[in-house]
Design a protein around this motif. Structure first.
Motif, PDB file in Angstrom:
ATOM      1  N   SER A 195       0.812  -1.216   0.000  1.00 56.66           N
ATOM      2  CA  SER A 195       0.000   0.000   0.000  1.00 56.66           C
ATOM      3  C   SER A 195       0.850   1.272   0.000  1.00 56.66           C
ATOM      4  CB  SER A 195      -0.927   0.024   1.226  1.00 56.66           C
ATOM      5  OG  SER A 195      -0.180   0.110   2.431  1.00 56.66           O
ATOM      6  N   VAL A 196       2.163   1.140  -0.156  1.00 58.50           N
ATOM      7  CA  VAL A 196       3.040   2.313  -0.065  1.00 58.50           C
ATOM      8  C   VAL A 196       3.741   2.605  -1.382  1.00 58.50           C
ATOM      9  CG1 VAL A 196       3.470   2.152   2.406  1.00 58.50           C
ATOM     10  CG2 VAL A 196       4.925   0.881   0.836  1.00 58.50           C
ATOM     11  N   THR A 197       4.063   3.856  -1.561  1.00 58.97           N
ATOM     12  CA  THR A 197       4.886   4.337  -2.658  1.00 58.97           C
ATOM     13  C   THR A 197       5.679   5.511  -2.113  1.00 58.97           C
ATOM     14  OG1 THR A 197       4.867   5.141  -4.947  1.00 58.97           O
ATOM     15  CG2 THR A 197       3.026   5.807  -3.544  1.00 58.97           C
ATOM     16  N   ALA A 198       6.155   6.435  -2.960  1.00 61.79           N
ATOM     17  CA  ALA A 198       6.998   7.505  -2.434  1.00 61.79           C
ATOM     18  C   ALA A 198       7.091   8.682  -3.390  1.00 61.79           C
ATOM     19  CB  ALA A 198       8.404   6.966  -2.138  1.00 61.79           C
ATOM     20  N   ILE A 199       7.458   9.810  -2.824  1.00 62.45           N
ATOM     21  CA  ILE A 199       7.935  10.966  -3.590  1.00 62.45           C
ATOM     22  C   ILE A 199       9.458  10.914  -3.513  1.00 62.45           C
ATOM     23  CG2 ILE A 199       7.989  13.479  -3.777  1.00 62.45           C
ATOM     24  CD1 ILE A 199       5.250  13.548  -2.442  1.00 62.45           C
ATOM     25  N   ILE A 200      10.104  10.788  -4.661  1.00 61.31           N
ATOM     26  CA  ILE A 200      11.552  10.615  -4.741  1.00 61.31           C
ATOM     27  C   ILE A 200      12.184  11.948  -5.136  1.00 61.31           C
ATOM     28  CG2 ILE A 200      13.425   9.308  -5.789  1.00 61.31           C
ATOM     29  CD1 ILE A 200      11.493   7.614  -4.181  1.00 61.31           C
ATOM     30  N   ILE A 201      13.198  12.378  -4.399  1.00 55.32           N
ATOM     31  CA  ILE A 201      13.783  13.705  -4.624  1.00 55.32           C
ATOM     32  C   ILE A 201      15.305  13.590  -4.773  1.00 55.32           C
ATOM     33  CG2 ILE A 201      14.147  16.005  -3.639  1.00 55.32           C
ATOM     34  CD1 ILE A 201      11.465  15.597  -2.150  1.00 55.32           C
ATOM     35  N   GLN A 202      15.818  14.254  -5.776  1.00 57.50           N
ATOM     36  CA  GLN A 202      17.262  14.413  -5.940  1.00 57.50           C
ATOM     37  C   GLN A 202      17.595  15.896  -5.779  1.00 57.50           C
ATOM     38  OE1 GLN A 202      20.911  13.371  -9.045  1.00 57.50           O
ATOM     39  NE2 GLN A 202      18.885  12.540  -9.422  1.00 57.50           N
ATOM     40  N   VAL A 203      18.613  16.202  -4.990  1.00 55.37           N
ATOM     41  CA  VAL A 203      18.967  17.580  -4.675  1.00 55.37           C
ATOM     42  C   VAL A 203      20.282  17.942  -5.371  1.00 55.37           C
ATOM     43  CG1 VAL A 203      19.408  19.242  -2.837  1.00 55.37           C
ATOM     44  CG2 VAL A 203      17.867  17.318  -2.426  1.00 55.37           C
ATOM     45  N   LYS A 204      20.292  19.079  -6.032  1.00 49.50           N
ATOM     46  CA  LYS A 204      21.501  19.584  -6.683  1.00 49.50           C
ATOM     47  C   LYS A 204      21.758  21.014  -6.203  1.00 49.50           C
ATOM     48  CE  LYS A 204      22.398  16.003  -9.243  1.00 49.50           C
ATOM     49  NZ  LYS A 204      23.599  15.173  -8.941  1.00 49.50           N
ATOM     50  N   ASN A 205      22.960  21.254  -5.689  1.00 49.57           N
ATOM     51  CA  ASN A 205      23.299  22.614  -5.248  1.00 49.57           C
ATOM     52  C   ASN A 205      24.365  23.255  -6.113  1.00 49.57           C
ATOM     53  OD1 ASN A 205      25.408  21.017  -4.410  1.00 49.57           O
ATOM     54  ND2 ASN A 205      25.525  21.838  -2.338  1.00 49.57           N
ATOM     55  N   GLY A 206      24.734  22.636  -7.217  1.00 46.42           N
ATOM     56  CA  GLY A 206      25.685  23.230  -8.147  1.00 46.42           C
ATOM     57  C   GLY A 206      25.001  24.231  -9.061  1.00 46.42           C
ATOM     58  N   ASN A 207      25.698  25.317  -9.403  1.00 45.50           N
ATOM     59  CA  ASN A 207      25.057  26.354 -10.227  1.00 45.50           C
ATOM     60  C   ASN A 207      25.009  25.999 -11.704  1.00 45.50           C
ATOM     61  OD1 ASN A 207      27.719  26.677 -10.946  1.00 45.50           O
ATOM     62  ND2 ASN A 207      27.994  28.627  -9.876  1.00 45.50           N
ATOM     63  N   ASP A 208      25.518  24.805 -12.075  1.00 48.51           N
ATOM     64  CA  ASP A 208      25.385  24.384 -13.466  1.00 48.51           C
ATOM     65  C   ASP A 208      24.049  23.694 -13.720  1.00 48.51           C
ATOM     66  OD1 ASP A 208      26.328  22.454 -11.754  1.00 48.51           O
ATOM     67  OD2 ASP A 208      27.350  21.305 -13.305  1.00 48.51           O
ATOM     68  N   TYR A 209      23.274  23.465 -12.648  1.00 49.83           N
ATOM     69  CA  TYR A 209      21.919  22.946 -12.808  1.00 49.83           C
ATOM     70  C   TYR A 209      20.968  24.133 -12.764  1.00 49.83           C
ATOM     71  CZ  TYR A 209      24.020  18.409 -11.944  1.00 49.83           C
ATOM     72  OH  TYR A 209      24.794  17.281 -12.032  1.00 49.83           O
ATOM     73  N   LYS A 210      20.410  24.457 -13.915  1.00 49.05           N
ATOM     74  CA  LYS A 210      19.636  25.685 -14.046  1.00 49.05           C
ATOM     75  C   LYS A 210      18.162  25.369 -14.292  1.00 49.05           C
ATOM     76  CE  LYS A 210      23.543  28.551 -15.479  1.00 49.05           C
ATOM     77  NZ  LYS A 210      24.585  27.544 -15.205  1.00 49.05           N
ATOM     78  N   ALA A 211      17.503  26.227 -15.049  1.00 52.26           N
ATOM     79  CA  ALA A 211      16.053  26.117 -15.235  1.00 52.26           C
ATOM     80  C   ALA A 211      15.669  25.171 -16.364  1.00 52.26           C
ATOM     81  CB  ALA A 211      15.466  27.505 -15.499  1.00 52.26           C
ATOM     82  N   THR A 212      16.638  24.447 -16.906  1.00 49.65           N
ATOM     83  CA  THR A 212      16.368  23.490 -17.978  1.00 49.65           C
ATOM     84  C   THR A 212      16.360  22.073 -17.429  1.00 49.65           C
ATOM     85  OG1 THR A 212      17.451  24.948 -19.593  1.00 49.65           O
ATOM     86  CG2 THR A 212      17.125  22.640 -20.228  1.00 49.65           C
ATOM     87  N   LEU A 213      15.288  21.369 -17.652  1.00 53.58           N
ATOM     88  CA  LEU A 213      15.146  20.003 -17.150  1.00 53.58           C
ATOM     89  C   LEU A 213      16.164  19.077 -17.804  1.00 53.58           C
ATOM     90  CD1 LEU A 213      11.869  18.125 -16.492  1.00 53.58           C
ATOM     91  CD2 LEU A 213      13.548  17.073 -17.996  1.00 53.58           C
ATOM     92  N   ARG A 214      16.796  18.238 -16.994  1.00 52.02           N
ATOM     93  CA  ARG A 214      17.758  17.244 -17.488  1.00 52.02           C
ATOM     94  C   ARG A 214      17.180  15.842 -17.283  1.00 52.02           C
ATOM     95  NH1 ARG A 214      23.946  18.905 -15.831  1.00 52.02           N
ATOM     96  NH2 ARG A 214      23.836  21.126 -16.348  1.00 52.02           N
TER      97      ARG A 214
END
Length: 460
Positions: A235-254
């Motif tokens: 009965s379980v699932t999840a919200i999966i999150i990856q965190v990036k704090n580098g400034n080369d990750y911008k407003a464009t989805l990868r």
């Protein structure tokens, strides 16, 4: 609850301004704060263990080394939530403005910033008199209104290729019966813990999951359960999150980052125990005393579960441009996907990305983000009190000179000065970056830097 508050604060039942040890206790309990091991931090740790419910699980003779943890106690975490709510100030303000901030492990992935953002959204989504929140309510509290409305009507970006699967169901319809419950963080050390065999236990305990340092693909897991079914692996699932704090990750989805999540989820979260393997066997458990070596070990049966839909999110915290980007839904699927997924890219620290960030919060979030990008605060002289800003700048520059070429600030490069750098194709005709002696001085000009040699006596 009042007794729990008194235990957290070591006496009072209300968190007042200036009670720094009390506010640190609340933050530590909710966000699983880890402390540095220097002498200054040790005094802070002693105070937390002695009076504020931090647990010491190991100590050497004369207390030269302590291993302490915040513990996982939902009642204390709920007390900490109530105490901080009573101050009228958000947790990020308490944390970023705390005088003992330099004693707290900064986290090199930006995970501390992300957990505070998530907890702030969860707290905002709470309904009075009820601790659990719906997934739809949580996402509404996390995203700006216009982006949430778009998500509500969106369709999944991947889905299993089965005949009976409705791949055109909207987010709102698919998650209407799913809920969440957490008021604190547990940091795990093995990725196997994020399996559905264990996720339901985190729902019972009221905890979100912070993955182990250097865990590939995933940094944070928010356990989710179907509220009309009995709580368990199916009965379980999840919200999966990856965190990036580098400034080369911008407003464009990868897209690659979401594919990286795929591999971890398929190998860990949705992997099933192999037949014949007793994965629950604990060599240190007391239950071993009830069996004899002659008894055969119980084989764990393979558990078949219905894979629930998941939400995959990337936090690109350092993006200079705020954005909420939804992954484009493919027109058709040309391969098998084992689960249904909704993919979201959140860029930048702004109320255009995160609904709960207020104007007064932004500077504090940026303070925490900047801390995650540097290994220490020595260059800012936070360890030296009662000196002026000019003195700090001067001493900081001298400290930076001792660590050449490690950061872009000028002081790290001050002994490498560019002098008369030739334009490629002109002058000597040599390759750019090759050292060019200057016959009139004791200086060698070498492309991007200049090395000053000791002057020798010259004849008159």
């Amino acid at each position: 609850m009042d007794y729990a508050k008194q235990k957290v604060l070591n006496g009072p039942s209300e968190l007042r301004n200036g009670n720094w040890a009390g506010s640190l206790a609340c933050l530590s309990i909710r966000f699983a704060l880890e402390f540095n091991m220097d002498e200054t931090a040790r005094d802070v740790i002693y105070a937390q263990v002695e009076g504020h419910m931090r647990l010491c699980i190991a100590a050497t003779a004369e207390l030269k080394k302590l291993i302490t943890i915040p513990g996982s106690e939902p009642l204390l975490a709920e007390a900490a939530y109530d105490l901080m709510k009573g101050t009228g100030t958000n947790a990020v303000c308490h944390l970023a403005g705390h005088p003992d901030l330099n004693c707290i492990d900064r986290g090199r992935r930006g995970e501390l910033v992300a957990t505070v953002l998530i907890m702030q959204a969860y707290d905002a989504a709470r309904v009075k008199g009820r601790r659990w929140v719906s997934v739809v309510g949580f996402m509404e509290a996390l995203l700006p209104s216009s982006k949430f409305n778009k998500l509500l009507q969106s369709e999944p970006t991947s889905w299993p290729m089965t005949r009976n699967h409705d791949n055109h169901a909207t987010f709102g319809a698919m998650f209407k019966d799913y809920g969440m419950w957490f008021n604190h963080v547990i940091k795990i050390e093995k990725k196997e813990i994020i399996s559905v065999d264990h996720l339901w236990k985190f729902v019972v305990r009221g905890a979100m999951i912070l993955c182990a340092t250097n865990q590939e693909g995933i940094d944070i897991v928010l356990p989710v359960c179907h509220v009309t079914q009995n709580l368990g692996p199916d009965s379980v699932t999840a919200i999966i999150i990856q965190v990036k704090n580098g400034n080369d990750y911008k407003a464009t989805l990868r897209g690659k980052l979401f594919r990286d999540m795929d591999s971890v989820m398929k190998s860990a979260m949705f992997s099933l125990p192999e037949t014949g393997v007793d994965s629950d066997h604990d060599h240190d458990s007391d239950s071993d005393s009830d069996s004899t070596p002659a008894e055969p070990k119980t084989k764990k049966r393979k558990v078949m579960v219905d894979r629930k839909p998941v939400i995959r999110i990337v936090f690109a915290l350092a993006s200079p441009k705020p954005a909420v980007v939804f992954k484009t839904r493919p027109k058709k699927m040309d391969h098998f996907d084992g689960f249904t997924a909704f993919d979201i890219w959140l860029a930048g620290l702004s109320n255009e990305t995160y609904r709960q960030i207020e104007d007064g919060d932004l500077v504090h979030y940026r303070t925490l983000l900047e801390r995650s990008l540097t290994p220490h605060d020595a260059f800012e002289l936070k360890d030296v009190a009662h000196i002026g800003e000019e003195a700090k700048k001067s001493r900081g520059a001298r400290r930076r000179k001792m660590v050449p070429l490690t950061f872009p600030e000028h002081a790290h490069h001050s002994i490498h000065q560019v002098k008369d750098l030739e334009v490629p194709g002109e002058g000597s005709g040599r390759q750019p970056g090759v050292a060019i002696p200057d016959p009139q001085s004791s200086t060698t000009t070498a492309g991007p830097s200049t090395i000053q040699h000791a002057n020798s006596a010259k004849p008159n």
